[in-house]
Structures are given as structure tokens and as C-alpha cells.
Scaffold this active site. Structure first.
Site, PDB file in Angstrom:
ATOM      1  N   PRO A  16     -24.779  -3.193 -48.537  1.00  0.00           N
ATOM      2  CA  PRO A  16     -25.047  -3.092 -49.980  1.00  0.00           C
ATOM      3  C   PRO A  16     -25.836  -1.837 -50.320  1.00  0.00           C
ATOM      4  O   PRO A  16     -26.762  -1.458 -49.589  1.00  0.00           O
ATOM      5  CB  PRO A  16     -25.904  -4.339 -50.259  1.00  0.00           C
ATOM      6  N   GLY A  17     -25.474  -1.186 -51.407  1.00  0.00           N
ATOM      7  CA  GLY A  17     -26.226  -0.024 -51.880  1.00  0.00           C
ATOM      8  C   GLY A  17     -26.734  -0.311 -53.284  1.00  0.00           C
ATOM      9  O   GLY A  17     -27.867  -0.763 -53.499  1.00  0.00           O
ATOM     10  N   ARG A  18     -25.834  -0.092 -54.252  1.00  0.00           N
ATOM     11  CA  ARG A  18     -26.167  -0.204 -55.669  1.00  0.00           C
ATOM     12  C   ARG A  18     -26.936  -1.481 -56.042  1.00  0.00           C
ATOM     13  O   ARG A  18     -27.932  -1.421 -56.753  1.00  0.00           O
ATOM     14  CB  ARG A  18     -24.854  -0.165 -56.463  1.00  0.00           C
ATOM     15  N   ARG A  29     -23.067   9.998 -63.532  1.00  0.00           N
ATOM     16  CA  ARG A  29     -22.156   8.853 -63.630  1.00  0.00           C
ATOM     17  C   ARG A  29     -21.394   8.789 -64.970  1.00  0.00           C
ATOM     18  O   ARG A  29     -20.188   8.547 -64.971  1.00  0.00           O
ATOM     19  CB  ARG A  29     -22.890   7.537 -63.359  1.00  0.00           C
ATOM     20  N   TYR A  34     -17.480   9.179 -64.271  1.00  0.00           N
ATOM     21  CA  TYR A  34     -16.709   7.922 -64.276  1.00  0.00           C
ATOM     22  C   TYR A  34     -16.600   7.310 -65.669  1.00  0.00           C
ATOM     23  O   TYR A  34     -16.103   6.184 -65.796  1.00  0.00           O
ATOM     24  CB  TYR A  34     -17.385   6.859 -63.399  1.00  0.00           C
ATOM     25  N   CYS A  43     -24.146  23.316 -70.122  1.00  0.00           N
ATOM     26  CA  CYS A  43     -23.225  24.051 -70.975  1.00  0.00           C
ATOM     27  C   CYS A  43     -21.800  23.562 -70.744  1.00  0.00           C
ATOM     28  O   CYS A  43     -20.935  24.328 -70.303  1.00  0.00           O
ATOM     29  CB  CYS A  43     -23.372  25.537 -70.714  1.00  0.00           C
ATOM     30  N   GLU A  44     -21.604  22.292 -70.985  1.00  0.00           N
ATOM     31  CA  GLU A  44     -20.265  21.692 -70.915  1.00  0.00           C
ATOM     32  C   GLU A  44     -20.227  20.607 -71.980  1.00  0.00           C
ATOM     33  O   GLU A  44     -21.173  19.808 -72.071  1.00  0.00           O
ATOM     34  CB  GLU A  44     -20.026  21.025 -69.552  1.00  0.00           C
ATOM     35  N   TYR A  81     -27.207   6.019 -57.235  1.00  0.00           N
ATOM     36  CA  TYR A  81     -26.301   7.122 -57.528  1.00  0.00           C
ATOM     37  C   TYR A  81     -26.781   7.924 -58.743  1.00  0.00           C
ATOM     38  O   TYR A  81     -25.990   8.445 -59.516  1.00  0.00           O
ATOM     39  CB  TYR A  81     -24.863   6.607 -57.722  1.00  0.00           C
TER      40      TYR A  81
HETATM   41  N1  LLP Z   1     -20.589   1.431 -47.354  1.00  0.00           N
HETATM   42  C1  LLP Z   1     -19.733   2.451 -47.456  1.00  0.00           C
HETATM   43  C2  LLP Z   1     -18.905   2.833 -46.288  1.00  0.00           C
HETATM   44  C3  LLP Z   1     -19.593   3.133 -48.667  1.00  0.00           C
HETATM   45  O1  LLP Z   1     -18.726   4.146 -48.771  1.00  0.00           O
HETATM   46  C4  LLP Z   1     -20.400   2.754 -49.763  1.00  0.00           C
HETATM   47  C5  LLP Z   1     -20.307   3.460 -51.041  1.00  0.00           C
HETATM   48  C6  LLP Z   1     -21.304   1.682 -49.595  1.00  0.00           C
HETATM   49  C7  LLP Z   1     -21.356   1.045 -48.377  1.00  0.00           C
HETATM   50  C8  LLP Z   1     -22.207   1.210 -50.682  1.00  0.00           C
HETATM   51  O2  LLP Z   1     -21.521   0.810 -51.818  1.00  0.00           O
HETATM   52  P1  LLP Z   1     -22.283   0.063 -53.018  1.00  0.00           P
HETATM   53  O3  LLP Z   1     -22.757  -1.258 -52.480  1.00  0.00           O
HETATM   54  O4  LLP Z   1     -23.400   0.915 -53.445  1.00  0.00           O
HETATM   55  O5  LLP Z   1     -21.227  -0.057 -54.054  1.00  0.00           O
HETATM   56  N2  LLP Z   1     -21.149   7.222 -56.859  1.00  0.00           N
HETATM   57  C9  LLP Z   1     -20.456   5.991 -57.205  1.00  0.00           C
HETATM   58  C10 LLP Z   1     -20.430   4.997 -56.063  1.00  0.00           C
HETATM   59  C11 LLP Z   1     -19.841   5.571 -54.800  1.00  0.00           C
HETATM   60  C12 LLP Z   1     -19.907   4.623 -53.643  1.00  0.00           C
HETATM   61  C13 LLP Z   1     -19.453   5.267 -52.401  1.00  0.00           C
HETATM   62  N3  LLP Z   1     -19.525   4.446 -51.256  1.00  0.00           N
HETATM   63  C14 LLP Z   1     -21.084   5.412 -58.472  1.00  0.00           C
HETATM   64  O6  LLP Z   1     -22.053   5.975 -58.966  1.00  0.00           O
HETATM   65  O7  LLP Z   1     -20.619   4.414 -58.996  1.00  0.00           O
END
Ligand code: LLP
Length: 391
Positions: free
Chosen positions: A256-258, A294, A298, A324-325, A353
């Protein structure tokens, strides 16, 4: 709100502020919902050292995708064995460096298996597979299914496993990451079922199965949060049945990240001017897509609050950045308490992110970062020095 105003006064804007209480709540929520899975926090969401230390202290492991993310995790006190490395297309130099640090590597192509065998003979290795299941809040972040660059396609998995042993490596586990920002439990369950199925014949020899990350958060008020508890139960049931049937000692992991860090963070910005043009009201701020990309990348929606003037009459505005965009729009046609020049705005849910994707485009320094906790407001990364941009 007072704390946000005070932090902006003290440290200046633009400023990333993280609320420790919110971070702790997200970490606790995760641990309650998914106790059967080792959680490897994906550093790419936010690699601030102070946040990493807090996350580690709560018992989380780490997932890195570059040698410097590995280094950041090690410096934050994660042990090499608590770190996974799941980069896409790592170079031989990347693989050698990460292997030398004692961190186990997961690769996502047959060529990467060969590169790894050359630089790290006999190493244990995980394989990232693409089993045809993908999801995500935007096409840019769907990482499974057809037409994506990630993973070893299902039809090549058997060849990859043969290659691992013929190159003298040892297969440690299988990994899948289907995408990011997912609010529907179904793709996670489908993905888990597919991974468990592919892993079944190998159950007794695998050390881990890694189901990846991708757990979304509700950015918009009308979105419903992912029911992590229910999802944890569903996945737990399937994993237990699989263990009962196939045996083995594979550790179950997630990345988990986000979901752990997003809602703890806000990007604080000052209004520079408010300008009427062609019937629209543009609220120009001292930040933009260089600090929070973001919305531009997106079309992502982030809640914005007028911290200085919450009671002002609501008006429709477009909140813009300094780049400047013309695409540098943080919020289009949004109802906000009418901001005036000098007001402080908080762009919410920016803990994931946000800073990690910030750039120095237009030669603007990246913001400072502050942690709001029991000890008050603590500077956890100074504002980038203008000098370093000129070098
Ligand atoms: N594991 C792998 C192999 C990944 O590529 C990612 C995210 C994660 C875990 C964690 O994912 P999460 O739980 O955070 O969704 N910049 C984009 C999100 C890109 C995620 C890339 N990979 C945004 O701001 O929505």
C-alpha cells in the site's frame, strides 16, 4: 485550521503539511483490516524521512523501486529483509547495487532475470506477473491487463520460472500489482484469485506471494471509501482456503502507498491575485503543477479549502498555478469561499504523489515539508535552495 495558518506564517508557502494524527489513523486502520498481510509501504507515494520513520515504527515494511528509494528505506531504519524492490526495467547497475545492499529483488521480464543472474549469481528472485487484470483511477496508472508495459504475461510465466532455475537463481515468490487509486473491491479479489491460482502448484516452495498496492481513497465528497475491513476479510478467506488446500509457508504481502499517507497531507498555498477574465474568476496561487501534478496529469480532483476566510460567500472560481502553461489548473470551476489576495488555501489529500512527484519546472524550488504532531510544527524537509537549481 489555526495550526495550518501558523505553519504557513512560520515556514512560508508553498508548504506541504502532514498531520501526524491522520497518518497514525490510516496506519491503524490498515493494520486492523489486513492483519494477515505483511504491508510493504510503497515509498514512491511519499519518501519523506520523518514519515518513513513513523511508518516503520508502526511495524510496516517497505517497497522501493529505485536504488535511492532502497537507500531512503535503509536510512529510515528498515532492515534489508524488510524491503522489497519491484522496479520496472531496472538496469544491471540498479540490480547490482540493490543486491549488494541485501535487498531481495522482484523482476518483471525475462531479460531482467538474465541481467540479475549476471550481476547476482545464485540470488533469490521474485517474479512480477501480469495475469490480465488491471484497474485504476486513470489509464496512466492501470498496470495489469492488455497493452501495459508491466509484468510477465501469464503465457510466459512458466518459461520465466524455468529460466530462473536454468540461470541458477532461486524463485522466492510471485508478485502482482494491478493499478492504483482503485475504490472497487472486485479487481483486488479477482487479482488475488488469479495470483493464488497461478501460485498453487508452487505453494510449497514459495517464500512469498505479493498482491501489490492500489488501494484508493475518496478524493471527492461523493466517492465512497474502499471498505478495507470487508476486503481484508474476503482476501483472508481466500488465502486461508488456499493454504489449507496447497500448504506451504508463503508469507502474504501487500504494497500500500496512497491509502496510508494521502489524507494526512495538505499543500498550503497563498493566493497571489484574483483575476476576472472572459467571465471566469481565476485564483492565482504561489504553487501549481510543479508541486502537485495530479490535477494536470490525471485530471485528479483535490478538495480545496479557504483557510483564511472559510465563511466568505461561495463563488465559482478556477484555481491556477504559477507555471507558464494554461493546463496548470489545480481546480476548475470550483465553488469556494471567495478568496482574496493573501488568503491561505489548503489543497487536501496531497500526502501521496504530491511532493514525491514535484519538480523544479520554471526554476521554482520545491516546497518545504512540515509535520504537525504532539510537538507542534516540525520542519521535516527544508525548502529547496534556489542555489541548487542554478548549479
Ligand atoms: N506497488 C507497485 C509495484 C506500484 O507500482 C505502486 C504504485 C504501488 C505499489 C503503490 O500503489 P498505491 O497503493 O499507492 O496505489 N502517481 C499516481 C499513482 C502511481 C502509482 C504507481 N505505482 C497518482 O498520483 O495517482
Amino acid at each position: 485550521m489555526k495550526a495550518l495558518l501558523a505553519a504557513a506564517e512560520k515556514f512560508g508557502t508553498p508548504l506541504y503539511v502532514y498531520e501526524e494524527e491522520r497518518l497514525a489513523a490510516a496506519l491503524a486502520w490498515w493494520k486492523r483490516a489486513l492483519p494477515g498481510f505483511a504491508a510493504h509501504y510503497a515509498l514512491k507515494a511519499n519518501a519523506n524521512p520523518a514519515l518513513l520513520a513513523l511508518i516503520r515504527r508502526e511495524g510496516f515494511c517497505a517497497d522501493a523501486v529505485s536504488p535511492l528509494e532502497v537507500e531512503a528505506a535503509l536510512r529510515a531504519g528498515f532492515l534489508p529483509k524488510a524491503i522489497t524492490f519491484t522496479a520496472h526495467a531496472p538496469s544491471s547497475e540498479d540490480l547490482a547495487a540493490v543486491h549488494a545492499s541485501g535487498v531481495e529483488i522482484t523482476v518483471d521480464s525475462l531479460q531482467a532475470i538474465e541481467r540479475l543472474a549476471r550481476v547476482a549469481p545464485g540470488a533469490r528472485v521474485g517474479l512480477r506477473v501480469n495475469l490480465g487484470i488491471g484497474a485504476g483511477h486513470h489509464g496512466h496508472v492501470v498496470t495489469g491487463g492488455r497493452g501495459v508495459k508491466f509484468g510477465i504475461p501469464r503465457e510466459e510465466v512458466a518459461d520465466a520460472i524455468t529460466l530462473v532455475s536454468s540461470k541458477g537463481l532461486e524463485l522466492a515468490g510471485l508478485h502482482q500489482h494491478i493499478g492504483s487509486g482503485i475504490l472497487d473491491p472486485k479487481p483486488f479479489i479477482d487479482g488475488a484469485e488469479a495470483l493464488l491460482e497461478v501460485a498453487a502448484p508452487l505453494a510449497r516452495s514459495l517464500a512469498f506471494l505479493d498482491f501489490g498496492g492500489g488501494f484508493g481513497i475518496p478524493y471527492r465528497p461523493e466517492e465512497t471509501a474502499l471498505d478495507l475491513m470487508a476486503l481484508g476479510e474476503e482476501l483472508g478467506k481466500r488465502v486461508n482456503a488456499w493454504r489449507g488446500e496447497h500448504g506451504g509457508k508463503a508469507v502474504m504481502r501487500m504494497q500500500p502507498g496512497r491509502v496510508l499517507v494521502a489524507s494526512s497531507g495538505s499543500l498550503l498555498t497563498r493566493v497571489i491575485e484574483v483575476k476576472r477574465s472572459d467571465g471566469a474568476t481565476f485564483v492565482a496561487t504561489d504553487t501549481g503543477a510543479h508541486h502537485l501534478v495530479r490535477p494536470m496529469l490525471y485530471g485528479a480532483w483535490h478538495a480545496i479549502e479557504n483557510v483564511s476566510r472559510p465563511q466568505a460567500p461561495q463563488v465559482q472560481v478556477t484555481v491556477t498555478g504559477q507555471l507558464c502553461e494554461s493546463g496548470d489548473v489545480l481546480a476548475a470551476e470550483r465553488m469556494l469561499p471567495l478568496p482574496l489576495a493573501g488568503d491561505l488555501l489548503a489543497i487536501r489529500d496531497a500526502g501521496a504523489y504530491g511532493f514525491s512527484m514535484a519538480s523544479t519546472y520554471n526554476l521554482r524550488a520545491r516546497p518545504a515539508e512540515v509535520l504537525l504532531g504532539d510537538r507542534g510544527a516540525e520542519l521535516i524537509r527544508p525548502r529547496e535552495s534556489p542555489e541548487s537549481l542554478l548549479g
